[in-house]
Design a protein around this motif. Structure first.
Motif, PDB file in Angstrom:
ATOM      1  N   THR A  57      15.350  93.334  30.170  1.00  0.00           N
ATOM      2  CA  THR A  57      15.680  94.233  28.589  1.00  0.00           C
ATOM      3  C   THR A  57      17.108  94.121  28.647  1.00  0.00           C
ATOM      4  N   THR A  58      17.325  94.721  27.237  1.00  0.00           N
ATOM      5  CA  THR A  58      18.773  94.894  26.827  1.00  0.00           C
ATOM      6  C   THR A  58      19.361  95.740  27.687  1.00  0.00           C
ATOM      7  N   GLY A  59      18.947  96.689  28.474  1.00  0.00           N
ATOM      8  CA  GLY A  59      19.777  97.593  29.132  1.00  0.00           C
ATOM      9  C   GLY A  59      19.183  98.955  28.981  1.00  0.00           C
ATOM     10  N   VAL A  80      27.680  95.386  21.080  1.00  0.00           N
ATOM     11  CA  VAL A  80      26.824  96.443  21.699  1.00  0.00           C
ATOM     12  C   VAL A  80      25.582  96.826  20.683  1.00  0.00           C
ATOM     13  N   ALA A  81      24.789  97.389  20.948  1.00  0.00           N
ATOM     14  CA  ALA A  81      23.805  98.057  20.109  1.00  0.00           C
ATOM     15  C   ALA A  81      23.904  99.543  20.759  1.00  0.00           C
ATOM     16  N   MET A  82      23.696 100.625  19.968  1.00  0.00           N
ATOM     17  CA  MET A  82      23.618 102.056  20.156  1.00  0.00           C
ATOM     18  C   MET A  82      22.568 102.585  19.566  1.00  0.00           C
ATOM     19  N   LYS A  83      21.801 103.445  20.494  1.00  0.00           N
ATOM     20  CA  LYS A  83      20.550 104.168  19.924  1.00  0.00           C
ATOM     21  C   LYS A  83      20.330 105.458  20.505  1.00  0.00           C
ATOM     22  N   ILE A  84      19.720 106.359  19.518  1.00  0.00           N
ATOM     23  CA  ILE A  84      19.765 107.790  20.135  1.00  0.00           C
ATOM     24  C   ILE A  84      18.931 108.104  21.146  1.00  0.00           C
ATOM     25  N   ARG A  99      22.033 101.591  15.811  1.00  0.00           N
ATOM     26  CA  ARG A  99      23.144 100.979  15.149  1.00  0.00           C
ATOM     27  C   ARG A  99      23.432  99.825  16.147  1.00  0.00           C
ATOM     28  N   LEU A 100      23.520  98.706  15.124  1.00  0.00           N
ATOM     29  CA  LEU A 100      23.677  97.347  15.682  1.00  0.00           C
ATOM     30  C   LEU A 100      24.985  96.495  15.535  1.00  0.00           C
ATOM     31  N   ASN A 101      25.183  95.678  16.472  1.00  0.00           N
ATOM     32  CA  ASN A 101      26.228  94.561  16.442  1.00  0.00           C
ATOM     33  C   ASN A 101      27.638  95.244  16.357  1.00  0.00           C
ATOM     34  N   MET A 132      23.649  93.326  22.680  1.00  0.00           N
ATOM     35  CA  MET A 132      22.983  92.934  21.656  1.00  0.00           C
ATOM     36  C   MET A 132      22.170  91.747  21.918  1.00  0.00           C
ATOM     37  N   ALA A 133      20.910  91.745  21.832  1.00  0.00           N
ATOM     38  CA  ALA A 133      20.027  90.648  21.928  1.00  0.00           C
ATOM     39  C   ALA A 133      20.276  89.473  20.940  1.00  0.00           C
ATOM     40  N   ALA A 134      20.474  88.047  21.292  1.00  0.00           N
ATOM     41  CA  ALA A 134      20.700  86.859  20.400  1.00  0.00           C
ATOM     42  C   ALA A 134      19.242  87.030  19.678  1.00  0.00           C
ATOM     43  N   ILE A 137      12.301  84.762  18.499  1.00  0.00           N
ATOM     44  CA  ILE A 137      11.114  85.112  17.807  1.00  0.00           C
ATOM     45  C   ILE A 137      10.691  86.712  18.076  1.00  0.00           C
ATOM     46  N   GLU A 138      10.340  87.216  17.012  1.00  0.00           N
ATOM     47  CA  GLU A 138       9.940  88.863  17.534  1.00  0.00           C
ATOM     48  C   GLU A 138       8.411  89.035  17.648  1.00  0.00           C
ATOM     49  N   ALA A 139       8.152  89.376  19.108  1.00  0.00           N
ATOM     50  CA  ALA A 139       6.780  89.533  19.185  1.00  0.00           C
ATOM     51  C   ALA A 139       6.555  90.930  20.049  1.00  0.00           C
ATOM     52  N   ASN A 229       8.244  96.614  21.648  1.00  0.00           N
ATOM     53  CA  ASN A 229       8.407  96.127  20.612  1.00  0.00           C
ATOM     54  C   ASN A 229       9.902  96.471  19.765  1.00  0.00           C
ATOM     55  N   PRO A 230      10.625  95.405  19.438  1.00  0.00           N
ATOM     56  CA  PRO A 230      10.286  94.049  19.775  1.00  0.00           C
ATOM     57  C   PRO A 230      10.711  93.631  20.990  1.00  0.00           C
ATOM     58  N   LEU A 231      10.109  92.289  21.252  1.00  0.00           N
ATOM     59  CA  LEU A 231      10.355  91.718  22.381  1.00  0.00           C
ATOM     60  C   LEU A 231      10.759  90.125  21.713  1.00  0.00           C
ATOM     61  N   ALA A 240      13.224  92.282  26.362  1.00  0.00           N
ATOM     62  CA  ALA A 240      12.726  93.325  25.982  1.00  0.00           C
ATOM     63  C   ALA A 240      13.596  94.164  24.959  1.00  0.00           C
ATOM     64  N   VAL A 241      13.681  94.236  23.727  1.00  0.00           N
ATOM     65  CA  VAL A 241      14.554  94.935  22.910  1.00  0.00           C
ATOM     66  C   VAL A 241      14.483  96.440  23.058  1.00  0.00           C
ATOM     67  N   ASP A 242      13.243  96.923  22.909  1.00  0.00           N
ATOM     68  CA  ASP A 242      12.944  98.229  22.909  1.00  0.00           C
ATOM     69  C   ASP A 242      11.452  98.263  23.691  1.00  0.00           C
TER      70      ASP A 242
END
Ligand code: ADP
Ligand code: MG
Length: 885
Positions: A57-59, A80-84, A99-101, A132-134, A137-139, A229-231, A240-242
């Protein structure tokens, strides 16, 4: 401050306790959430669990202050990405919580402050700081639950557009490696994954991920739903991004107590009591009893009727309890309000099987539902099995038993088994269909208070009179057991299903993407695919398939010879063949020459063979007999003119097809039904379109391929050793399959002519036809075990061993082996042989025989090492054998 390093230490220290994917501490996060009545796990919690299961995962680090956020960035590195992080926010980006990138400390401070500002009126636990994930393809991968099938796994493309694109596939948990591969193959966008306009994604790791998710949910039933979602999918690996998980107390979906009990006596009862049998024409009790008498049911019959001494000349009883002898089965056809007492009587009498044909139960409102529940309680207590209520009983032509509510005329003994929910449906089609299809067993299940479609399917798959099973279903009870039973049944015989309610959309209130995509029909489709059941579109397709499967053998290859009197129908057949995974057979020059001789001067020799309007039965016979001999022709489509159809029946019957199937096409056949029926009764399915004939052959072929591969898998499970190392090179043992044509050809080309000669006892080289024959083996007749080496992306065969069933001698198999020259004398031959012997034992062989020439010292050494004994010498040959019993 964070769930960071300390937890990953925790994971390492205790990973894999008791063989489970999650260690106790991670499983405890789930349990605790359930105890706290929380319905879902936030992204960071879900990801911690996923990481614990070995999923990238992205952590999941969480900062609770601005300074902490910066400290975490130090550890992770920019961007980095920041999420609530909030239990109240399920869709973070919709709420403005992503918030991304972010590239610098400055960016992160700003983002932190603005997010805190945005959510100042909401309960927030902090902000996740992650890599931040590179771009990839979003799955999506998800899990949801179905009341009948239990947990389902979904895979698809789409990311944010997943609900719009609906390009997803489902399977019932747990899944196998093959299921995972099929899920990926099945989506419309699978070409994108395989590298359409780009690099292919890492399908292997994607498959492993699907399997891991399946196992994770299987082992942790509190995970009710899950979305990744997404992966992001990459050419190497994935991330796994989320993630989120919905948790709750595990629910038990299996409620029925049915199954696992042998229903043989239910289908072949030695005695039947008919409660409500009547002499009065027009009454249902008359019809049922009359059917039993007129079809000459061979067992004892006991009409039960309080007001009669006899019914149709058979001694009647006031109550089933008065019958002096044991009764195997009772049919109840009395008014609804008398059914309960009748069943209580049956139970008191010790009757094991009851068929309730009477209606007026769960299908007719509250009172009926209650009555049905009371009856259920009675039968459960006595262990009595009940079919119905509200059904039309069972027909078993092999037992001359017709229990139907409607009067039925003569029925021929046939090999089709059918399950239908509604008696009326079965009766309605039976009369017409009995002209062109011969049934063995027809069971109508009605309200299926006890015996359901799965129980009947399980029995039909066991009954040797039945070779094709048809199911007409409205709903599937205990779906998980259905998948189990159907998978086993489909290995033995084709199971063809028509399920109504295809377009019904999922009407559930849903929180996850996966649940919103899992409509009822997606789930049914998944269950059918997973179990190898063939799904028909409609009634016509259902019986088109059934006629072919019950009358014709399965094609052994996909080459088809099309014989037609008009080019246009030949073209129609051809198009559909290619759409159905079939192709036109290629005829060798020798056969082409023979075809030319069999055709008039002006005819074009090719495939489709267009005989034009001069087509005669004898000509078709000649053409088919030529096709039968060609290795590439494995089935036939014959397009016949309706006007002369009658003249084909006897000629078509006189041909020896050598187990190659034939389907006939007669345009507008419904207007010459008399001759069509004759053809059908002679064993040839007749279709009114060339497309249907082609499609049906394609489905038969696909069934055969699937069945062979499933059988091969079940054989391969008996290998006691499938990995070894030869000269430090990893070598895998597995069964050969139809995709191995290239590897087989390379292998043969790499062997010295001496090695080939020693194995085949004549000069041998690889030809496409031989490659087909040696790779496309029927596991019921032949097992070919290969030793395969893999270096990087390169695969190659090092050796092949074959066990071939001796059709003339029961319990015997012939054995042969070849090892490629550089790999001889490295004990590979012994390992292959030992494993083949293991498989032969499991397959029930008693003796293995091998023959070779005296000069083949290497082979003789292998046989000796495997305890073969010397049987004799004949000129130059040595025969050896191994006794397995
Ligand atoms: P939600 O689904 O709750 O709205 P996500 O975590 O899925 O929030 O984030 C929304 C989108 O932001 C994702 O679909 C993805 O495109 C992007 N995204 C989120 N996290 C990352 C990350 N760590 N690296 C790259 N892109 C990300
Ligand atoms: Mg998301």
């Amino acid at each position: 401050m964070t769930r960071g390093s300390s937890t990953s230490q925790r994971q390492k220290a205790t990973a894999n306790q008791g063989g489970k994917l999650l260690n106790d501490e991670l499983a405890e996060i789930i349990h605790q959430a359930v105890r706290d009545n929380r319905s879902y796990l936030m992204e960071h919690e879900s990801k911690e669990i996923l990481e614990g299961a070995g999923i990238a995962t992205t952590g999941y680090l969480v900062a609770r202050s601005e300074d902490e956020a910066l400290a975490l960035c130090e550890r992770i590195g920019f961007p980095v990405a920041m999420k609530i992080v909030s239990p109240d926010i399920v869709h973070k980006s919709d709420a403005g919580g992503v918030r991304l990138n972010l590239l610098s400390a400055e960016d992160v401070r700003k983002a932190y402050r603005s997010m805190v500002e945005t959510f100042k009126y909401q309960h927030i636990e902090g902000i996740t700081i992650q890599r931040m994930a590179a771009p990839g393809i979003e799955a999506i991968i998800g899990v949801t639950r179905d009341p009948s099938f239990g947990p389902l796994i979904m895979f698809g493309l789409g990311g944010v557009f997943v609900e719009v694109l609906r390009d997803v596939s489902f399977r019932i948990l747990p899944i196998t490696e093959k299921d995972a591969a099929e899920m990926i193959e099945e989506i419309r966008g699978s070409d994108i994954l395989k590298g359409y306009r780009g690099r292919p994604v890492d399908l292997k790791s994607l498959q492993q991920l699907l399997l891991k998710i399946s196992r994770l949910v299987d082992e942790n039933p509190e995970i009710h739903e899950l979305d990744l979602n997404p992966l992001f999918l990459y050419s190497e690996g994935y991330i796994a991004v989320d993630a989120r998980m919905f948790v709750r107390e595990p629910v038990h979906t299996e409620t029925t107590v049915t199954g696992a009990q042998n229903l043989h006596d239910f289908f072949y009862p030695k005695s039947i009591a008919v409660i409500g049998a009547s002499d009065v024409k027009g009454k249902l009790g008359y019809n049922v009893f009359c059917n039993l008498i007129s079809h000459q049911y061979p067992g004892k019959l006991y009409p039960i009727n309080p007001g009669k001494e006899t019914v149709m000349g058979v001694r009647a009883y006031k109550s089933i309890r008065d019958v002096p002898d044991p009764v195997d089965l009772a049919i109840v056809i009395v008014p609804a309000k008398a059914v309960e007492a009748a069943i209580a009587d049956c139970c008191a009498k010790g009757v094991r099987f009851v068929v309730v044909e009477a209606a007026g139960f769960a299908e007719s409102g509250k009172e009926g539902k209650e009555a049905q529940a009371r009856i259920e309680a009675i039968i459960r207590k006595h262990g009595c099995r009940v079919l119905g209520p509200n059904c039309s009983g069972v027909i078993n032509t092999h037992h001359n038993m017709v229990q139907s509510i409607g009067l039925l005329g003569d029925l021929k003994k046939g090999n089709v088994g059918m399950v239908a929910q509604a008696g009326v449906y079965a009766a309605g089609i039976l009369t017409g269909l009995s002209n062109v299809l011969d049934f063995g067993i027809v069971a109508t299940i009605g309200n299926k208070m006890d015996i359901n479609e799965t129980d009947i399917l399980e029995y039909l798959s066991d009954d040797d009179h039945i070779s094709a099973i048809v199911m007409y279903m409205e709903d599937i009870r205990s779906g998980k057991r259905f998948v189990d039973v159907a998978s086993r049944a489909a290995l033995r015989k084709p199971v063809i299903v028509l399920k109504s309610g295809r377009t019904e959309a999922g009407k559930k209130a849903v929180s996850s993407h996966t649940a919103s995509l899992a409509g009822n029909d997606e789930v049914n489709s998944a269950a059918f695919k997973q179990s190898g059941v063939i799904r028909a579109r409609d009634n016509e397709h259902l019986f088109a398939l059934t006629r072919a499967f019950s009358k014709q053998p399965i094609p052994k290859g996909n080459g088809v010879m099309v014989i037609t009197y008009t080019g246009s129908l030949g073209v129609a057949a051809t198009d559909m063949l290619y759409l159905s995974g079939m192709r036109l057979a290629e005829l060798e020059p020798y056969f082409q020459k023979r075809l030319k001789n069999a055709l008039p001067e002006f005819a074009n020799v090719g495939n489709p063979i267009d005989c034009s309007f001069s087509m005669t039965p004898e000509q078709v016979k000649n053409l088919i007999e030529i096709g039968v001999e060609s290795g590439d022709v494995q089935s036939f489509i014959v397009v016949i003119q309706g006007e002369i159809l009658g003249s084909f029946v006897d000629v078509m019957k006189s041909i020896d097809y050598k187990q190659k199937p034939v389907a006939c096409v007669v345009a507008c056949k419904e207007f010459m039904i008399h001759d069509v029926v004759k053809m059908e009764q002679a064993g040839f399915p007749v279709y009114s379109t060339a497309e249907m004939a082609a499609e049906v052959l394609g489905q038969m072929y696909a069934y055969g391929v699937r069945r062979q591969s499933a059988l091969a898998d079940s054989i391969a499970r008996h290998l006691t050793k499938d990995n070894l190392s030869v000269d430090d090179m990893p070598v895998r043992l597995r069964l050969i399959n139809s995709k191995d044509i290239g590897l087989w050809t390379d292998f043969v080309n790499s062997c010295s002519s001496k090695s080939l000669w020693l194995r085949f006892l004549s000069p041998f080289s690889a030809t496409p036809e031989r490659a087909q024959r040696f790779c496309n083996v029927n596991p019921e007749e032949e097992v070919a075990l290969v030793a395969e080496a893999e270096t990087g992306d390169q695969h190659k065969f090092l050796g092949i061993a074959r066990l071939i069933k001796n059709k003339r001698r029961e319990g015997e198999a012939e054995y042969a082996i070849i090892i490629s020259d550089p790999w001889q004398n490295k004990s590979l031959g012994i390992t292959l042989s030992e494993q083949c012997i293991e498989l032969a034992k499991k397959e029930g062989y008693k003796t293995i025989r091998a023959e070779t020439i005296q000069q083949n010292h290497a082979m003789i050494r292998i046989f000796r090492r495997c305890d073969f004994s010397f049987d004799g010498k004949d000129e130059n040959m040595v025969s050896m054998s191994l006794n397995l019993s």
